[in-house]
Design an enzyme around this catalytic site. Structure first.
Site, PDB file in Angstrom:
ATOM      1  N   SER A 179     105.496  11.975  97.567  1.00  0.00           N
ATOM      2  CA  SER A 179     105.556  11.138  96.076  1.00  0.00           C
ATOM      3  C   SER A 179     105.711   9.607  96.823  1.00  0.00           C
ATOM      4  O   SER A 179     105.926   9.131  97.544  1.00  0.00           O
ATOM      5  CB  SER A 179     107.115  11.567  95.480  1.00  0.00           C
ATOM      6  N   HIS A 233     106.991   7.341  95.212  1.00  0.00           N
ATOM      7  CA  HIS A 233     107.940   5.591  94.726  1.00  0.00           C
ATOM      8  C   HIS A 233     109.052   6.150  95.353  1.00  0.00           C
ATOM      9  O   HIS A 233     109.973   5.388  95.385  1.00  0.00           O
ATOM     10  CB  HIS A 233     107.965   6.464  92.964  1.00  0.00           C
ATOM     11  N   THR A 255      91.013  11.687  86.246  1.00  0.00           N
ATOM     12  CA  THR A 255      90.725  10.160  86.891  1.00  0.00           C
ATOM     13  C   THR A 255      91.627   9.534  87.582  1.00  0.00           C
ATOM     14  O   THR A 255      92.282   9.812  86.877  1.00  0.00           O
ATOM     15  CB  THR A 255      89.939   8.943  85.445  1.00  0.00           C
ATOM     16  N   CYS A 296     116.977  13.888  88.250  1.00  0.00           N
ATOM     17  CA  CYS A 296     115.722  14.959  87.482  1.00  0.00           C
ATOM     18  C   CYS A 296     116.946  15.575  86.901  1.00  0.00           C
ATOM     19  O   CYS A 296     116.674  16.597  85.722  1.00  0.00           O
ATOM     20  CB  CYS A 296     115.027  15.378  88.602  1.00  0.00           C
ATOM     21  N   ASN A 334     117.399  16.670  98.815  1.00  0.00           N
ATOM     22  CA  ASN A 334     117.543  15.170  97.695  1.00  0.00           C
ATOM     23  C   ASN A 334     118.482  15.112  97.106  1.00  0.00           C
ATOM     24  O   ASN A 334     119.243  13.995  97.005  1.00  0.00           O
ATOM     25  CB  ASN A 334     116.094  15.314  96.745  1.00  0.00           C
TER      26      ASN A 334
END
Length: 364
Positions: free
Chosen positions: A186, A188, A224, A308, A141
């Site tokens: 992921s 996004h 959920t 991050c 990344n």
């Protein structure tokens, strides 16, 4: 704003946004309910699951999660045995294996070379019988290098271990090795919504649950699901699959144009020049004050490292792992670009970065 931080997140595809809206308004039912509205929502979730899986190897299943961090935590904590990983992994892996070490699991963190790539001979020495899990990122990344994940998976399987791949930065951008047993992705990072990711599990792999409850997902994940997030993820995955060749060609053109300007200005590329995803350029100009650079160029979104870890005060662990000094690590920037980046915007951004860096030491 010139946006050059695609590794942190990507712009939401308009098609994904449109696909999400009905599930946020009139079609709001719980997809785990048995009535007609619930079954309709469930059908949307399953359609999205099929689209996400279409970019992954055959012979496995997709369990939706809240994101890749949850998927990686689940994969690591849900397995047993010794762990082998790399020094340049994302914090979601390194911090989780540190926790596993505190719980009594043996952890080996392999170094990488100056190009950011692991030495496979050294990996073979570390991945021995008793190893339960090997974890490696496909596309880094921070510096964009592509690790030899297929070869690491072969070593893992020869030792009887499970292979986990953090495929977040590679999913929808580069081929996914079919050798892996667990893959974290992921939404996004591929122009989908934030708040949803997935863990792909090869058939026959069983993990201890990370979240206990209703066990709504087949892999044992409880909670959920949001049909809206699933729908957005599914459309983003479909666009990546059908437009992948066009995206890759666009990114290659952008990369070549940006690199030509940086090279002419005396900047160096961090990480392998060949084994890399071209939409990630991590560039270094010794002596540059990157914090000042970012402050002076507030209308250009670029990074000094992983989003991050921003605000931590630490220099990039990835750049230190490839042998850069503290000063060199703090003189490096990361540019990320992709589908919606216009070439003239990228060139303007790069030229302004170069000019602002020159002005710091009074160069002409």
């Amino acid at each position: 704003m010139i946006y050059l931080d695609y590794q942190a997140t990507t712009p939401l595809a308009p098609e994904a946004f449109d696909a999400m809206l009905p599930w946020l308004r009139e079609d709001f039912a719980n997809p785990h309910s048995a009535h007609a509205a619930g079954r309709k929502a469930r059908a949307a979730v399953e359609a999205a699951r099929a689209e996400v899986a279409a970019l992954l190897p055959p012979g496995g299943g997709v369990s939706f999660t809240s994101g890749a961090t949850e998927a990686l935590n689940w994969a690591i904590k849900g397995t047993a045995g010794d762990i082998v990983t790399l020094a340049t992994e994302h914090a979601a892996v390194l911090d989780t294996v540190a926790y596993a070490r505190s719980q009594g699991r043996k952890v080996t963190v392999l170094p990488v070379g100056g190009d950011g790539l692991v030495d496979l001979d050294r990996a073979a020495e570390a991945i021995m019988p008793g190893t339960g899990l090997v974890a490696a990122m496909l596309v880094n990344n921070e510096i964009g290098v592509i690790q030899p994940v297929a070869a690491l998976a072969d070593l893992a399987h020869a030792a009887g271990a499970v292979m986990l791949c953090d495929a977040v930065q590679g999913y929808g951008r580069v081929p996914i090795p079919a050798h892996c047993d667990l893959l974290a992705v992921s939404a996004h990072k591929i122009h989908g919504p934030k708040g949803i990711g997935a863990l792909w599990m090869r058939d026959g792999i069983a993990l201890a649950p990370l979240l206990h409850g209703g066990g709504q997902e087949a892999g044992g994940r409880s909670g959920t699901l949001s049909p809206a997030l699933c729908a957005g993820f599914g459309v983003a995955a479909r666009l990546a699959r059908t437009g992948g060749a066009e995206d890759a060609a666009h990114v290659a053109r952008l990369s070549a144009a940006a690199l030509a300007r940086f090279d002419a200005a005396g900047w160096a590329l961090n990480g392998s020049a060949d084994q890399r995803y071209k939409g990630n350029l991590n560039m270094r100009r010794d002596g540059v004050d990157v914090a000042r650079l970012m402050s002076e160029l507030r209308d250009i979104a670029f990074s000094a490292g992983s989003a991050c870890a921003s605000g931590s005060g630490r220099s990039s662990h990835v750049l230190r792992a490839i042998g850069l000094s503290e000063a060199q690590a703090r003189s490096s920037i990361r540019l990320g670009f992709g589908r919606y980046t216009r070439e003239n915007d990228l060139i303007l951004g790069v030229d302004r970065i170069i000019a602002a860096a020159r002005a710091q030491w009074g160069a002409a």
